[in-house]
Design an enzyme around this catalytic site. Structure first.
Site, PDB file in Angstrom:
ATOM      1  N   TYR A 155       0.767  -1.387  -0.125  1.00 29.84           N
ATOM      2  CA  TYR A 155      -0.034  -0.117   0.072  1.00 29.84           C
ATOM      3  C   TYR A 155       0.849   1.409  -0.062  1.00 29.84           C
ATOM      4  CZ  TYR A 155      -3.805   3.055   1.032  1.00 29.84           C
ATOM      5  OH  TYR A 155      -4.928   4.059   1.134  1.00 29.84           O
ATOM      6  N   LYS A 159       1.387   4.282  -2.863  1.00 23.80           N
ATOM      7  CA  LYS A 159       0.837   5.514  -2.767  1.00 23.80           C
ATOM      8  C   LYS A 159       2.124   6.625  -2.942  1.00 23.80           C
ATOM      9  CE  LYS A 159      -3.422   4.891  -2.047  1.00 23.80           C
ATOM     10  NZ  LYS A 159      -4.579   5.850  -3.108  1.00 23.80           N
TER      11      LYS A 159
END
Length: 278
Positions: A155, A159
């Site tokens: 994740y 990002k």
């Protein structure tokens, strides 16, 4: 930079079937914008579309990781909406697990969704956005694109990459009619962590415990987050922190770029524990 007048113009919103995407769509429609709702969830899109005020809205059931489908989507959007003014990329998912628990396939899947889906739709719609006298692209990044916690490697990678894409694209488009901004949310009650994926190697009960612990850290309502996102888009802001926690993490990462985890570790202890048996 002069704010946008969204009345009568079209905003394309990905991840629009729920959460922040749905809330953003409702607020833009209430301001008089036409919205093009994009998501894989047909039922969710239909429900959101039925809740919108105004007319001229369209629904598009598309998997953004499918290159051919995104190319076709761009054609459909341009045909249906002569004035594509803004793109807001809210689509995304999560993945729980440590590096020892995750497979390459699981990490690649999340990168496809969070990064390449964002890049794909942005590249496809950029020619149409350039035809507007003033247009803006808003990418939803994350506080984990500012500071990378343990237990969230794929994740955080995705990002940080969205952040890099947004900043580089903003520099490439400098001086054009299209501006680019990124939003860094922290703790929005969207259910992303509860409905996201976890490494197959994790006991489902352990994964649920970690997800519930993470969800307990979320305090911002989607409607409140949407107001910030819409305002940042209309005002064509380059960088927006969403929530008090995001501002704190941003400051912490700037002040102690190699030691911020020492301050984050304790509050995240249960949320990153995907090994302790229940």
């Amino acid at each position: 930079m002069r704010p946008l007048d969204v009345r009568g113009a079209t905003s394309v919103i990905t991840g629009a079937a729920s959460g922040m995407g749905a809330a953003v769509a409702r607020q833009l429609a209430a301001r008089g914008a036409r919205v093009a709702l994009v998501d894989r969830n047909a039922d969710g899109l239909a429900a959101v579309a039925a809740s919108l005020s105004g007319t001229g809205h369209t629904v598009h059931v598309v998997d953004l990781t499918d290159d051919d489908a995104v190319t076709a989507l761009a054609g459909d959007l341009i045909a249906a909406h002569p004035r594509l003014q803004t793109l807001i990329t809210c689509a995304g998912s999560s993945m729980l697990g440590s590096i020892d628990q995750l497979t390459m396939a699981e990490m690649r899947w999340l990168m496809d969704v969070n990064l390449w889906g964002t890049v794909n739709i942005t590249q496809a719609l950029l020619p149409a956005l350039r035809r507007e006298p003033a247009a803006h692209i808003t990418h939803l990044a994350s506080v984990y694109g500012l500071a990378a916690p343990a237990g969230r490697i794929p994740y955080a990678m995705s990002k940080f990459a969205v952040r890099g894409f947004s900043e580089a694209l903003r520099h490439e488009l400098e001086g054009s009619s299209v501006s680019v901004g990124a939003i860094y949310p922290a703790g929005v009650k969207t259910g992303i962590i509860l409905h996201g994926r976890y490494a197959a190697a994790i006991d489902p009960a352990v994964a649920d415990r970690a997800a519930q612990a993470q969800a307990q850290m979320y305090h911002t309502e989607p409607a409140d987050a949407a107001r910030t996102i819409v305002d940042a888009t209309v005002r064509r802001r380059a960088r927006t922190m969403l929530g008090r926690e995001a501002r704190l993490v941003d400051l912490l990462a700037r002040l102690t770029p190699t030691r911020y985890w020492s301050a984050m570790r304790r509050p995240m202890k249960e949320a990153i524990d995907t090994t302790t048996p229940i």
